[in-house]
Scaffold this motif. Sequence first.
Motif: not given
Length: 333
Positions: A92-118
């Motif tokens: 997914n488009p950036h930004p897609r990863l967010f820290r919420l340090p007050e809650a020791k939490a993360i929100i992500n919507r990365m969307g399976f970004n990867n270089d492929g199975v091979d």
Amino acid sequence: MLYSLARPLLFSFAPERAHELTLSLLKSAHKLGMMRQNVAAKPVMCMGIEFPNPVGLAAGLDKNGAYIDALAGLGFGFIEIGTITPRPQAGNPHPRLFRLPEAKAIINRMGFNNDGVDKLVENVKAAKFKGVLGINIGKNADTPVEKAVDDYLICLEKVYNYASYVTVNISSPNTKNLRSLQSGDALTELLDTLKTRQLELAEEHQHYVPIVLKVAPDLEAEDIEFIAKQLIQFKFDGLIVTNTTLSREGVEGLAYGDEAGGLSGQPVFEKSTACLAAFAQALKGQVPLIGVGGILAGEHAKAKKDAGASLVQVYSGLIYTGPTLIQDCVNAL
């Protein structure tokens, strides 16, 4: 101690940049022989595999299997890489990863970004790691959900010979309609098809590789009962409980708390542990459980075990606590 000193610097970078930087530094330290955490051996037999200890790395940190050896130096009992898809994709488009340090939490919507199975297979073959390696598989974003099983089959066939176990991820909230595979005929078809192919591959390679399912915490009681029956019917080897949540309970009013994506870290602990306990009751010991979600201390790992987990996995907790979390969890278990 070292991580507590480094964390403020890392948190000064954007989350995704900090993620990349941390992995690069870890890899460099490993090459120099500087990164080795000795964790007590507490072997656990699960799915026919002997795990050196019951604390593993959850998928998502090392999507392409490019840092396996460096991560192994931290003392994990097992490492899960991915999620991987048949073809490379940017996510997914950036930004897609967010820290919420007050809650020791993360929100992500990365969307399976990867270089492929091979590419992942290349990386696994190049790694020296001989421990327990899980490979987490998914579908490409542009593959219609009706054809999702084809993507899972491609990945299963390609990673089969290189994985200690394979995780079928149908629970990320960041790929459109993916979670629809957790119910009804879609789940039945997926589990049936993958189990059939797994047994064929076991015969072809004369080597049985367990296959496990990863589910969301946002399930109703009837969903849990249905999934449990399907897992038993098709003799799946394990279940990972859970992925991230769509709930925003515990982060209301915080900066980034209303960002789209999956919430992980401390706020998901109670929800994921309740889901784990419900699956334990429904499965009655017939399918091993791996507990993940909100583990930030040894006591949280112990709670997962008490709820029915044979193994646990950590990810977001590492970001807030650092590698000592692994030893703390092993000690608690």
